[in-house]
Scaffold this motif. Structure first.
Motif, PDB file in Angstrom:
ATOM      1  N   ASP A 222      -2.794   4.324  -3.803  1.00  0.00           N
ATOM      2  CA  ASP A 222      -2.922   4.726  -2.405  1.00  0.00           C
ATOM      3  C   ASP A 222      -1.516   4.768  -1.799  1.00  0.00           C
ATOM      4  OD1 ASP A 222      -3.228   4.712   0.431  1.00  0.00           O
ATOM      5  OD2 ASP A 222      -5.223   3.859   0.252  1.00  0.00           O
ATOM      6  N   LYS A 224       0.634   5.775   1.599  1.00  0.00           N
ATOM      7  CA  LYS A 224       0.671   6.161   3.010  1.00  0.00           C
ATOM      8  C   LYS A 224       1.759   7.217   3.198  1.00  0.00           C
ATOM      9  CE  LYS A 224      -1.296   4.258   5.905  1.00  0.00           C
ATOM     10  NZ  LYS A 224      -2.630   4.506   6.515  1.00  0.00           N
ATOM     11  N   CYS A 259       0.797   1.683  -0.763  1.00  0.00           N
ATOM     12  CA  CYS A 259      -0.082   0.737  -0.057  1.00  0.00           C
ATOM     13  C   CYS A 259      -0.862  -0.171  -0.989  1.00  0.00           C
ATOM     14  CB  CYS A 259      -1.066   1.500   0.829  1.00  0.00           C
ATOM     15  SG  CYS A 259      -0.294   2.262   2.259  1.00  0.00           S
ATOM     16  N   SER A 332      -3.170   9.226   4.003  1.00  0.00           N
ATOM     17  CA  SER A 332      -2.739   8.713   2.710  1.00  0.00           C
ATOM     18  C   SER A 332      -2.964   9.750   1.629  1.00  0.00           C
ATOM     19  CB  SER A 332      -3.500   7.431   2.351  1.00  0.00           C
ATOM     20  OG  SER A 332      -3.129   6.347   3.179  1.00  0.00           O
TER      21      SER A 332
END
Length: 410
Positions: A222, A224, A259, A332
């Motif tokens: 993930d 951002k 993230c 994201s």
């Protein structure tokens, strides 16, 4: 005197956090039905969540559910009409549903016999085995890394992941806070709300296609995206805090911040998870090694997955570079590849997610430069890794990694 009061306040805050974490551990019940809709559909925790602030759910039929935010709902409803070119790069929108998020404590956990995504033809349909206690990794200088239990070869990962996955962590925290605020509810057998809100027990959720649907052992990252995370409607305090966070991390300079990620380790036949606190400590020089770590499941660097992910990132970068009228503040980028080389080895996916703070306006006559900056840097980092591929590793091959990867935990 002031120093003593400050130390006392810090000590109280530390004890409060410790008490909350201890209470959260006591409240969690893996494989539990955490919500139901009016038609009786059951909802469970989504097991492959790698980032975010609220726990995602999954329905019994396999869709992923996240709390409705007005702007995000507007984005999905306008997607086909205003931004059709983005549809291959965002999750499928399946509508919204209202679910009851409070369950009496007397309701026993329901065994899960459906995975977070419909099983593939090569996966067994046998129920998941009971969850065992998860092994915890020590905290290193780059944040937290947690080792999950080894899944049974013939079972789904639902039981193992529910025990200590990212969504379970968020759910435990929310449930612990609620229980502390209303301690009499659980002791009296009353409902314990699982939402952040104190009013009402129902909540609207977006229903989205599960991006891990076609993966047996999904490895998820993930990221951002962008140099700015706050939306146009953010209050001054949030603008200040989000701007400071971007400046203190890699977001402002690179247009991206890692993230969280989960990686399937083929050697140990289990998952490892890195959370957002790890990502916030990374510097610009750490990003490329961290990406290589993500692509190394065990001791093997997955050149096959790397090449396919790179192509999809480049395709998305081209599409975003030709898209106007949109700003994806706080969105994201989700990277997914198959961690089990015995199952659909070439499967990868790249999608933009999280549009709760997006801005849509015909007055935006240029592409989203912050998002483009992040995609350009991801393209550059992945291309650098590809350039280091040894001659003996042909296209689509996987060989032992010889490049030092980031020491993410000790």
């Amino acid at each position: 005197m002031a120093a003593e009061e400050c130390e006392s306040s810090q000590a109280k805050a530390t004890h409060a956090r410790a008490d909350e974490e201890e209470l959260a551990e006591e409240l969690v019940e893996p494989n539990q039905v955490v919500a139901r809709s009016a038609d009786g559909t059951r909802f469970y925790l989504y097991t492959h969540q790698a980032g975010g602030h609220t726990p995602f759910l999954r329905s019994a039929n396999g869709s992923v559910c996240k709390p409705v935010i007005a702007l995000e709902l507007q984005f999905y409803e306008a997607l086909g009409r205003q931004f059709p070119q983005l549809r291959p790069f965002v999750p499928q929108f399946l509508g919204k549903v209202t679910v009851e998020l409070s369950l009496p404590s007397s309701v026993a956990p329901s065994p899960v016999h459906t995975t977070c995504s419909p099983p593939s033809s090569s996966a067994s349909s046998s129920p998941a085995e009971p969850t065992r206690a998860a092994k915890k990794m020590r905290t290193g200088s780059y944040g937290k890394k947690r080792r999950l239990v080894k899944p049974a070869p013939s079972s789904s990962l639902t039981a193992a992941m529910s025990a200590d996955g990212y969504s379970a962590k968020l759910w435990k925290q929310e449930r612990a806070k609620k229980s502390k605020r209303y301690p009499s509810s659980e002791s009296s057998g009353g409902p314990v709300a699982l939402t952040r809100s104190d009013s009402g027990n129902s909540k609207d959720y977006l229903m989205l296609g599960d991006l891990t649907r076609d993966f047996r052992r999904p490895c998820v990252l993930d990221i951002k995206m962008g140099t700015r995370q706050h939306g146009e409607d953010a209050p001054p305090a949030k603008v200040k805090s989000h701007s400071a966070k971007c400046a203190a991390t890699t977001s402002l300079a690179l247009g991206l911040r890692l993230c969280g990620m989960q990686i399937y380790d083929e050697r140990e036949e289990g998952y490892a998870i890195w959370d957002k606190s790890w990502g916030r400590q990374l510097t610009a020089s750490d990003i490329e090694p961290a990406l290589e770590t993500y692509l190394t499941n065990g001791s093997t660097l997955r050149w096959d997955a790397l090449e396919r992910l790179l192509r999809k990132v480049q395709q998305l970068r081209h599409v975003v570079g030709n898209t106007t009228g949109l700003r994806c503040w706080g969105s994201s980028l989700l990277l997914v590849y198959e961690g089990d080389r015995r199952h659909a080895m070439s499967s990868v996916d790249v999608r933009l997610i999280d549009f709760a703070h997006c801005q849509m306006s015909s007055s935006l006559e240029t592409p989203d430069e912050g998002l483009l900056l992040g995609l350009t840097n991801i393209d550059r980092y992945l291309s650098n890794i590809v350039a280091r591929r040894p001659p003996e590793a042909g296209a689509g091959a996987s060989v032992a990694s010889t490049t030092a990867t980031l020491p993410l935990a000790i």
